[in-house]
Design a protein around this motif. Structure first.
Motif, mmCIF file in Angstrom:
data_model
loop_
_atom_site.group_PDB
_atom_site.id
_atom_site.type_symbol
_atom_site.label_atom_id
_atom_site.label_comp_id
_atom_site.label_asym_id
_atom_site.label_seq_id
_atom_site.Cartn_x
_atom_site.Cartn_y
_atom_site.Cartn_z
ATOM 1 N N GLU A 1 -12.874 4.817 -3.765
ATOM 2 C CA GLU A 1 -13.544 4.995 -3.491
ATOM 3 C C GLU A 1 -13.229 7.358 -3.603
ATOM 4 O OE1 GLU A 1 -13.379 4.885 1.159
ATOM 5 O OE2 GLU A 1 -15.865 4.990 0.742
ATOM 6 N N MET B 1 1.290 -0.804 0.343
ATOM 7 C CA MET B 1 -0.104 -0.256 0.095
ATOM 8 C C MET B 1 0.830 1.420 0.413
ATOM 9 S SD MET B 1 -2.569 0.957 2.457
ATOM 10 C CE MET B 1 -2.618 2.669 3.008
ATOM 11 N N ASN C 1 -8.976 6.259 -2.242
ATOM 12 C CA ASN C 1 -9.177 4.480 -1.822
ATOM 13 C C ASN C 1 -8.579 4.089 -3.154
ATOM 14 O OD1 ASN C 1 -8.434 5.519 1.260
ATOM 15 N ND2 ASN C 1 -11.343 5.867 1.715
ATOM 16 N N ASP C 2 -8.134 3.452 -2.678
ATOM 17 C CA ASP C 2 -8.119 3.171 -4.579
ATOM 18 C C ASP C 2 -7.638 1.484 -4.353
ATOM 19 O OD1 ASP C 2 -7.226 2.376 -7.559
ATOM 20 O OD2 ASP C 2 -5.872 2.243 -7.013
ATOM 21 N N PHE C 3 -8.742 0.281 -5.368
ATOM 22 C CA PHE C 3 -8.379 -1.261 -5.043
ATOM 23 C C PHE C 3 -7.928 -1.301 -6.680
ATOM 24 C CE2 PHE C 3 -9.082 -5.264 -3.571
ATOM 25 C CZ PHE C 3 -8.241 -5.029 -1.851
ATOM 26 N N ARG D 1 -4.384 7.264 -1.309
ATOM 27 C CA ARG D 1 -4.438 5.388 -1.015
ATOM 28 C C ARG D 1 -4.271 4.790 -2.096
ATOM 29 N NH1 ARG D 1 -8.069 6.548 3.909
ATOM 30 N NH2 ARG D 1 -6.986 7.662 5.436
ATOM 31 N N THR D 2 -3.157 3.574 -2.333
ATOM 32 C CA THR D 2 -3.804 2.627 -3.390
ATOM 33 C C THR D 2 -3.083 0.932 -2.811
ATOM 34 O OG1 THR D 2 -3.012 2.188 -5.797
ATOM 35 C CG2 THR D 2 -1.572 3.754 -4.738
ATOM 36 N N THR D 3 -3.906 0.019 -3.242
ATOM 37 C CA THR D 3 -2.531 -1.268 -3.142
ATOM 38 C C THR D 3 -1.880 -1.591 -4.028
ATOM 39 O OG1 THR D 3 -4.751 -2.328 -4.558
ATOM 40 C CG2 THR D 3 -4.853 -2.230 -2.073
ATOM 41 N N VAL E 1 -16.438 2.575 -5.191
ATOM 42 C CA VAL E 1 -16.190 1.772 -3.097
ATOM 43 C C VAL E 1 -14.642 0.761 -3.788
ATOM 44 C CG1 VAL E 1 -18.665 0.433 -3.604
ATOM 45 C CG2 VAL E 1 -16.783 -0.580 -5.173
ATOM 46 N N VAL E 2 -13.941 0.590 -2.654
ATOM 47 C CA VAL E 2 -13.167 -0.412 -2.281
ATOM 48 C C VAL E 2 -13.118 -1.544 -2.898
ATOM 49 C CG1 VAL E 2 -10.850 -0.507 -1.426
ATOM 50 C CG2 VAL E 2 -12.419 1.782 -0.856
ATOM 51 N N GLY E 3 -13.424 -2.170 -3.881
ATOM 52 C CA GLY E 3 -13.405 -2.786 -4.402
ATOM 53 C C GLY E 3 -12.274 -3.574 -5.847
ATOM 54 N N HIS F 1 -19.608 11.854 -2.521
ATOM 55 C CA HIS F 1 -19.191 10.644 -2.659
ATOM 56 C C HIS F 1 -19.255 9.421 -4.087
ATOM 57 C CE1 HIS F 1 -18.758 6.069 -0.946
ATOM 58 N NE2 HIS F 1 -18.031 6.654 -0.512
#
Lengths: 97, 287, 276
Positions: free
Chosen positions: A29, A1, A75-77, A45-47, A22-24, A19
């Motif tokens: 998000e 991360m 918030n990134d997935f 924030r990223t994975t 989703v963080v999927g 907003h």
């Protein structure tokens, strides 16, 4: 991360907070709010580590045509740049005055 | 369109399963009544994920909103299955438990708030292990304490299903609504295969898995109260019907002698096929 | 891990040590032992799940909470609630040494989630009816099995012993699921408190009312049983004088630190509940 931060000059007021997403898997998000000053700030924030330059390119492109004084939190997935841009544009549209 | 439609088609359905948790909550509440509590902008996310290198979601995967159902005050909690498999961590679980406790407080004060849980969850979030388990115990406690006052309505619509400790929460609900796509079980099929072997259960055999824990089977054996199509209007209607029917005379989890008798009649060496269990426990309505 | 050399499980050992020979309650599977026995100056109901190699359910022969166990727990707890409805509510002591819920195809088909929920319901209903419910952790307190047997208690007392383990998933399963080694899973617990297995870490989450040290957890000797009985009596008294809900789990100094997020969520939700 990994956590990344970017700043851009801004001049337009942001109407309201927004907003989206989703963080999927492959998604992200986005939280967008008025920044309260003459600047746009983006916190990510990223994975996926090591993609700072890609994020910069996406944001440079976005802020070449968007000048809202927005505080944006991402918030990134593992989303693709295309998906990132889509979500950011959705958030901007929802936040329009 | 020029050509006439030749075969009868159902009216346009809007899938409930494909909705996000936030959209699901809106779909269940009366139109135009939606006030989110602890929204993403409150930034009450998990304090445990980032330090394990996992990106948090600002609502921690539970959307909570107040509104109305059939004109009565209501609160709906929905688990977002796209975030960490709908797993329950400290914040997510506390949102649900505390909301249920506040519904009980409302009732003590004469406010007839209706509680709805939209459960799409794999159970405890492994990164928050013991706190996930602890808050699930608190959710259980809150449902048992609330049930004498007002029906607690659960919905398992599908995609992830409802497993682990949260399957107990579903079982504790006064009314449980499921779709054919939904699954409800304590242990996920993959976990059973891993723990007990492929001979016990082939988790990749979807037909087998659904025949055991799918919504249709759960409804046909009386372990779920309503079986609905994957349709926004149908789910919303089933939730309203559940509240209209009121509290059951006895909750399923109170029917201990009945289930002990049923269990005594089972031979574990040759357990019944799912179809035979429908006959034995039966809610078979031929639907 | 300790205890593997002795044939009796810790659950069975401590049940026997705390209750003696009289007062066994009949009518369950061999894997659920229930004894009405003196505790302080009253009688309490002690309940333990123990291994039964002869269980007719093959997936529940090693101390797991399976279908038969969960429904039997519900029955024995409800029996006490019904019997005491018009009088003094006897304490219920759940002696916890449960390795997991039973994993099996037949278990899922027959609704083990409902069976475990029925046990949860019974314990919670007992607590809400004024029975002091105390969980005594003497061995494993794992996952869904702990939810069904112990986690609805007013008070949790635990032996301070390395063999007392609390978690959402057994170590080897957790290792397989997360593709880590068992050693890595253990190391993670040292860094992330709720990921730990040992009971001291669990206590730091504010979930243990008393850690009882200085006893032989595998084979109680000398004063050990009396020592634990004193703690149970104190827990019963504390439960009787306290609330019937689980709110006390968030009030300890440990909880205020490690469960700050839970407390903050609750504070903010109360604040927003009745807003415009």
């Amino acid at each position: 991360m990994e956590t990344l931060e970017f700043r851009y000059p801004a001049r337009d007021p942001v109407g309201r907070r927004a907003h989206v997403g989703v963080v999927g898997s492959g998604d992200l998000e986005v939280l967008l709010e008025p920044s309260g000053d003459g600047e746009a700030r983006v916190r990510i924030r990223t994975t996926v580590d090591g993609y700072g330059q890609v994020w910069r390119n996406v944001l440079d492109r976005l802020f070449s045509r968007y000048h809202g004084a927005a505080a944006i939190e991402v918030n990134d997935f593992g989303a693709t740049p295309g998906m990132v841009l889509l979500r950011l544009e959705q958030a901007i549209e929802e936040s329009a005055p | 369109m020029s050509a006439p439609v030749t075969e009868p088609r159902p009216l346009a359905r809007e899938s409930f399963i494909e909705l996000t948790a936030r959209e699901r909550v809106r779909a269940v509440l009366d139109a135009g009544r939606f006030r989110e509590l602890l929204s993403p902008f409150d930034r009450l996310h998990s304090p445990w994920l980032e330090r394990q290198g996992v990106v948090p979601q600002e609502d921690d995967g539970v959307v909570l909103a107040r509104g109305r159902i059939d004109g009565e005050p209501a609160v709906v909690a929905a688990v977002e299955s796209a975030f960490q498999g709908g797993s329950i961590g400290e914040v997510a679980g506390t949102k649900i438990a505390c909301a249920l406790e506040l519904v009980a407080r409302d009732h003590a004060r004469g406010v007839p708030t209706r509680p709805v849980l939209l459960l799409e969850t794999g159970g405890v979030r492994l990164q928050e292990a013991n706190l996930g388990l602890a808050v699930i115990a608190e959710i259980h406690a809150a449902i048992v304490a609330l049930r004498p006052r007002v029906p607690v309505v659960g919905v398992v619509a599908g995609m992830v299903g409802c497993f682990g400790g949260m399957s107990l929460a579903a079982a504790l609900c006064s009314h449980l609504v499921m779709t054919r796509q939904a699954r409800l079980g304590m242990n996920g099929p993959e976990v059973i295969e891993q723990e007990a072997g492929l001979d016990e259960l082939d988790a990749s055999d979807r037909r087998l898995v659904w025949s055991l824990v799918g919504g249709e089977q759960r409804h046909a054996t009386g372990l779920a109260d309503a079986l609905v199509e994957d349709d926004v209007a149908a789910v919303a209607a089933a939730v309203r019907a559940a509240f209209r029917s009121g509290r059951p005379a006895r909750h399923r989890t109170e029917q201990v002698e009945l289930f002990l008798d049923r269990l005594a009649a089972i031979d574990p060496a040759g357990p019944p096929e799912p179809a035979a269990l429908r006959q034995a426990w039966g809610n078979e309505e031929g639907a | 891990m300790s205890g593997s050399s002795s044939s009796a499980s810790r659950g069975a050992t401590w049940l026997a040590a705390l209750t003696g020979a009289d007062g066994a309650v009949q009518g369950g599977p061999a894997s659920v032992r229930v004894v009405d026995a003196p505790l302080g100056d009253e009688r309490a109901r002690f309940l333990a799940v123990v291994p039964d190699p002869g269980s007719r359910f093959p997936r529940a022969r090693s101390g797991e909470v399976g279908l038969a166990e969960a429904w039997a727990l519900a029955r024995h707890v409800r029996e006490a609630i019904a019997a005491d409805a018009d009088g003094a509510r006897r304490p219920l002591v759940a002696i916890v040494d449960v390795t997991s819920q039973a994993y099996g195809r037949c278990e899922e088909l027959l609704g083990i989630h409902l069976a475990c929920a029925a046990a949860v319901d019974a314990y919670a209903t007992a607590r809400l009816s004024g029975h002091p419910v105390v969980a005594l952790l003497v061995g494993s307190a794992m996952s869904g099995a702990f939810l069904a047997h112990g986690y609805q208690a007013n008070r949790i007392v635990a032996l301070d012993d390395p063999g007392v383990l609390v978690h959402a998933m057994g170590k080897s399963s957790a290792a397989r699921v997360t593709r880590r080694s068992v050693a890595e899973v253990e190391a993670l617990g040292e860094k992330i408190l709720p990921m730990a297995y040992d009971v001291r870490a669990f206590a730091r989450l504010g979930l243990v009312d008393e850690l009882v040290g200085g006893v032989n957890a595998d084979a109680p000797i000398g004063d050990d049983a009396a020592r634990v009985r004193r703690s149970l009596v104190a827990a019963v008294a504390s439960a009787r004088s306290g609330a019937r809900h689980l709110g006390c789990r968030l009030t300890s100094a440990a909880a205020r630190e490690t469960r700050a997020a839970s407390i903050e969520v609750r504070r903010r939700l109360v604040e927003q509940w009745s807003g415009a």
